[in-house]
Design a protein around this motif. Structure first.
Motif, PDB file in Angstrom:
ATOM      1  N   CYS B   6       0.840  -1.201   0.000  1.00 40.70           N
ATOM      2  CA  CYS B   6       0.000   0.000   0.000  1.00 40.70           C
ATOM      3  C   CYS B   6       0.870   1.243   0.000  1.00 40.70           C
ATOM      4  O   CYS B   6       1.747   1.395   0.864  1.00 40.70           O
ATOM      5  CB  CYS B   6      -0.909   0.008   1.231  1.00 40.70           C
ATOM      6  SG  CYS B   6      -1.965  -1.431   1.298  1.00 40.70           S
ATOM      7  N   LEU B   7       0.612   2.125  -0.948  1.00 42.10           N
ATOM      8  CA  LEU B   7       1.474   3.294  -1.128  1.00 42.10           C
ATOM      9  C   LEU B   7       0.680   4.583  -0.979  1.00 42.10           C
ATOM     10  O   LEU B   7      -0.401   4.730  -1.534  1.00 42.10           O
ATOM     11  CB  LEU B   7       2.107   3.256  -2.529  1.00 42.10           C
ATOM     12  CG  LEU B   7       2.857   1.969  -2.895  1.00 42.10           C
ATOM     13  CD1 LEU B   7       3.383   2.066  -4.322  1.00 42.10           C
ATOM     14  CD2 LEU B   7       4.003   1.702  -1.919  1.00 42.10           C
ATOM     15  N   ASP B  39       5.447   8.133   0.046  1.00 39.47           N
ATOM     16  CA  ASP B  39       5.774   8.059   1.472  1.00 39.47           C
ATOM     17  C   ASP B  39       7.009   7.178   1.680  1.00 39.47           C
ATOM     18  O   ASP B  39       7.119   6.100   1.087  1.00 39.47           O
ATOM     19  CB  ASP B  39       4.579   7.467   2.223  1.00 39.47           C
ATOM     20  CG  ASP B  39       4.954   7.122   3.647  1.00 39.47           C
ATOM     21  OD1 ASP B  39       5.518   7.995   4.316  1.00 39.47           O
ATOM     22  OD2 ASP B  39       4.709   5.978   4.072  1.00 39.47           O
ATOM     23  N   LEU B  66      -4.811   4.555  -2.433  1.00 40.00           N
ATOM     24  CA  LEU B  66      -6.062   5.293  -2.369  1.00 40.00           C
ATOM     25  C   LEU B  66      -5.660   6.753  -2.569  1.00 40.00           C
ATOM     26  O   LEU B  66      -4.979   7.324  -1.717  1.00 40.00           O
ATOM     27  CB  LEU B  66      -6.746   5.078  -1.014  1.00 40.00           C
ATOM     28  CG  LEU B  66      -8.121   5.716  -0.815  1.00 40.00           C
ATOM     29  CD1 LEU B  66      -8.895   4.951   0.251  1.00 40.00           C
ATOM     30  CD2 LEU B  66      -8.044   7.173  -0.437  1.00 40.00           C
ATOM     31  N   GLY B 122       3.799   1.026   4.987  1.00 35.10           N
ATOM     32  CA  GLY B 122       4.779   1.735   5.794  1.00 35.10           C
ATOM     33  C   GLY B 122       4.269   1.763   7.221  1.00 35.10           C
ATOM     34  O   GLY B 122       3.084   1.533   7.460  1.00 35.10           O
ATOM     35  N   ALA B 125       2.825   7.018   7.881  1.00 35.74           N
ATOM     36  CA  ALA B 125       3.034   7.882   6.718  1.00 35.74           C
ATOM     37  C   ALA B 125       3.635   9.199   7.194  1.00 35.74           C
ATOM     38  O   ALA B 125       3.252   9.714   8.242  1.00 35.74           O
ATOM     39  CB  ALA B 125       1.706   8.120   6.008  1.00 35.74           C
ATOM     40  N   GLY B 131      -0.188   6.016  11.727  1.00 35.51           N
ATOM     41  CA  GLY B 131       0.210   4.664  12.107  1.00 35.51           C
ATOM     42  C   GLY B 131      -0.982   3.754  12.334  1.00 35.51           C
ATOM     43  O   GLY B 131      -0.976   2.909  13.230  1.00 35.51           O
ATOM     44  N   LEU B 132      -2.027   3.942  11.553  1.00 33.22           N
ATOM     45  CA  LEU B 132      -3.259   3.176  11.774  1.00 33.22           C
ATOM     46  C   LEU B 132      -3.602   2.212  10.653  1.00 33.22           C
ATOM     47  O   LEU B 132      -4.204   1.166  10.898  1.00 33.22           O
ATOM     48  CB  LEU B 132      -4.444   4.144  11.950  1.00 33.22           C
ATOM     49  CG  LEU B 132      -4.539   4.865  13.287  1.00 33.22           C
ATOM     50  CD1 LEU B 132      -5.667   5.888  13.251  1.00 33.22           C
ATOM     51  CD2 LEU B 132      -4.776   3.863  14.412  1.00 33.22           C
TER      52      LEU B 132
END
Ligand SMILES: Cc1cc2nc3c(=O)[nH]c(=O)nc-3n(C[C@H](O)[C@H](O)[C@H](O)COP(=O)(O)OP(=O)(O)OC[C@H]3O[C@@H](n4cnc5c(N)ncnc54)[C@H](O)[C@@H]3O)c2cc1C
Ligand SMILES: Nc1ncnc2c1ncn2[C@@H]1O[C@H](COP(=O)(O)O)[C@@H](O)[C@H]1O
Lengths: 326, 264
Positions: B6-7, B39, B66, B122, B125, B131-132
């Motif tokens: 996921c970016l 990120d 997204l 990551g 971000a 951090g979720l």
């Protein structure tokens, strides 16, 4: 009255710094909106840390005693905290966003169907409506957030709370909390835990830190800093650029993604002062910057600045201080 | 073996504070397109995903973002890393989502893509640092999540991860499928891209999905927290720049000063 549940993490017979910060924050929220702080402790200990939680402002300490909870395991902790939250009908849960909190906050909030908010450093109240304040954009700005659900799990940024003030004479009740844990719940299996080679002084506890950055140009510069740090009874830190270059081990990194330090004296040598680095030294009392570039952002945070090549300053400084101090 | 990474498209974290402003009306930073980047921890995750794929016969990597159309730039970057596929999900009204909503939508997107044995993100971000997303996706997909991971190894139908622990690090093992949130490490420094791969990436397809393609829960796709105000806080300190002609003189002044201030 709001029922604020605080995860008071303990180790041995004592609360961890994160546990104390969460309690300090929870107590502040409670006194601001009219609420009650209840602590939850997991593991197997004497009542020592539960008493400490009460001294830190909890009126109830739920003690979940189970040998399986003595060692941290993410699934067991999430399951157990979920249960305590539900059964005590809590309105909000406060957790330190430390190593463990980074596992717990999102999972708990998702499972409880409540809001999650992380890296919170402060709050505001407006007609009993709470807004949470946290740094954003690598500490270049602050944002105020409203949670959209009735209940929330709040993750507190490490080292953001003052934990000095608590009173031994605060009264509260320790209540054993029955919780059945089964080994079957464990999904994440620990293979091995490796303790990092402990340097003499932990950065977090150091009173004096001499930190080096990319400006040192290589690992050799760090031995100059080490000599100075040894003389001062301090320790050496580094910027991420210096760690990424492999000049020093990554556990010396200071900053947002490294150690958050609070020394009396922080000497930043060849460090430009990126916001992510400064995030680690917000609580440093006196900051000295040594940098060839008078425009470097570090001079906007430093109390004392030397615009100079470190190679000409550091050895001379070490010599001078040797005379004064020894 | 399907690996989804996921970016997130974020404001360049290294932007100099002088050029950083928060718009007093929208409470968003004033940015130009050139200020947006992939990120950095997500890029470490991407590097790790590609390395794992190259070690695992039959494995594929899908890069997932997204974001609005501008964020296709980072998916192109992922394709130049040689990711096998790129997927972007977006709706106009998703402008103000938080990690909870993003985690839900990404989890449903992964389901739509047929699932994954490994999902990498990551760890935080570099813009909002919630951090979720990783832990939320794990909860949504009902799979384990290992956070702060620096190294990964596939071990049959399990995943072995080295992750940061209090005072050192731990190696843990979880069954696949699993989510891992990645931190930077020597082993996942993003590669230098080959000109050839950058060129090839330009013509590769990017799949675009919308909310109607996904089986979204209307409540869970709403943010759990909303920004109501943002501001730059002036934390500038008045710095006393010591005068001096050479290092020796400066060192002397600094030594005197530190002693006089009783710091030493
Ligand atoms: C998500 C994220 C998290 C991050 N977390 C951290 C973190 O935790 N900690 C951290 O430090 N960084 C972090 N960073 C990186 C940060 O943005 C900067 O890139 C980094 O701090 C720069 O390190 P530096 O100051 O050593 O190097 P530079 O910015 O390159 O600065 C070097 C300085 O040395 C000076 N100099 C050069 N030669 C000399 C000399 N001979 N004598 C004296 N001065 C000299 C130069 O003028 C310059 O100011 C993070 C970045 C991101 C994106
Ligand atoms: N909009 C997004 N699209 C894809 N991945 C995302 C998005 N937002 C966050 N992530 C992933 O989740 C990680 C952690 O982000 P966060 O939880 O927002 O701190 C990032 O490094 C990304 O890997």
């Amino acid at each position: 009255m709001a029922n604020i549940l605080v995860f008071a993490h303990q180790q041995g017979d004592f609360l961890t710094p994160g546990g104390k910060e969460a309690l300090a924050f929870g107590s502040r929220v409670a006194s601001s909106i009219g609420g009650e702080v209840r602590a939850v402790l997991l593991g197997t200990t004497s009542e020592q840390s539960a008493k400490e939680a009460i001294a830190c402002g909890a009126s109830i300490a739920y003690n979940v005693q189970n040998p399986l909870l003595a060692e941290y395991n993410v699934e067991l902790y999430v399951n157990c905290l979920y249960d305590v939250f539900q059964q005590t009908n809590a309105d909000m849960m406060v957790v330190s966003f430390d190593r463990m909190g980074k596992d717990l906050v999102g999972r708990l909030a998702a499972r409880l169907h409540v809001s999650a908010i992380t890296e919170v450093v402060d709050f505001k109240t407006n007609d009993e409506k709470l807004t949470w304040i946290r740094p954003i954009y690598g500490e270049k700005a602050f944002g105020e957030y409203e949670t959209t659900r009735l209940k929330a799990v709040v993750g507190i940024r490490q080292k953001s709370q003052d934990i000095t003030e608590f009173t031994e004479n605060h009264i509260g009740e320790i209540i054993p909390f029955e919780y059945t844990v089964s080994k079957e719940e464990i999904v994440t299996k620990l293979v091995v835990k490796i303790q990092a080679a402990l340097s003499d002084i932990r950065l977090e506890d150091a009173r004096i830190i001499v930190s080096g950055g990319r400006g040192l140009g290589g690992p050799e510069g760090f031995s100059e800093l080490q000599t100075l740090a040894n003389l001062l009874g301090g320790t050496v830190g580094a910027s991420r650029a210096a760690c990424d270059a492999g000049w020093v081990p990554s556990n010396l990194q200071v900053g947002q993604t490294g150690a958050v330090v609070a020394p009396d004296l922080y000497i930043a040598v060849g460090i430009s002062g990126a916001s992510q680095h400064l995030a680690g030294i917000t609580s440093a009392k006196t900051v000295v910057a040594i940098n060839t570039d008078a425009e470097a952002p570090i001079f906007k945070r430093a109390n004392i600045g030397l615009v100079a090549d470190y190679m000409t300053v550091i050895p001379a400084l070490t010599e001078k201080l040797k005379k004064v101090l020894v | 073996m399907h690996i989804v990474v996921c970016l997130k498209h974020v404001l360049d974290p290294e932007i100099t504070p002088r050029n950083f402003e928060i718009n007093p009306v929208t409470y968003r930073p004033n940015v130009s397109d050139s200020d947006m980047v992939l990120d950095s921890f997500a890029e470490n995750a991407l590097e790790l995903a590609i390395q794992l794929r190259d070690k695992t016969p039959g494995a594929t990597v899908t890069a997932l973002c997204l974001g609005n159309e501008d964020s296709e730039e980072i998916l192109r970057r992922a394709l130049a890393f040689t990711a096998n596929a790129a997927v972007r999900v977006w709706e106009e009204e998703w402008e103000d989502l938080d990690g909870q909503a993003v985690g839900h939508i990404l989890a449903r997107t992964i389901k739509k893509l047929g699932g994954a044995e490994l999902v990498l993100t990551g760890y935080q971000a570099s813009d909002i640092e919630e951090g979720l997303v990783g832990p939320i996706m794990a909860e949504e997909l009902e799979i384990p999540c290992v956070t702060l991971v620096s190294e990964l190894e596939l071990d049959g139908d399990r995943v072995k991860a080295s992750c940061e622990a209090e005072g050192g690090y731990s190696v843990v093992s979880v069954p696949s499928p699993a989510v891992c949130t990645i931190i930077s490490a020597e082993s996942n420094v993003p590669r230098l891209l080959k000109v050839k791969d950058i060129r090839l990436a330009r013509s590769k397809p990017i799949t675009v999905l919308e909310s109607e393609d996904l089986d979204l829960d209307s409540e869970r796709s709403q943010p759990g927290a909303r920004l109501v105000k943002a501001y730059v806080q002036n934390t500038e300190v008045n710095c006393e720049v010591l005068p001096g002609n050479d290092g020796d003189e400066l060192a002397g002044k600094l030594a005197d000063k530190l002693v006089a201030l009783k710091i030493l």
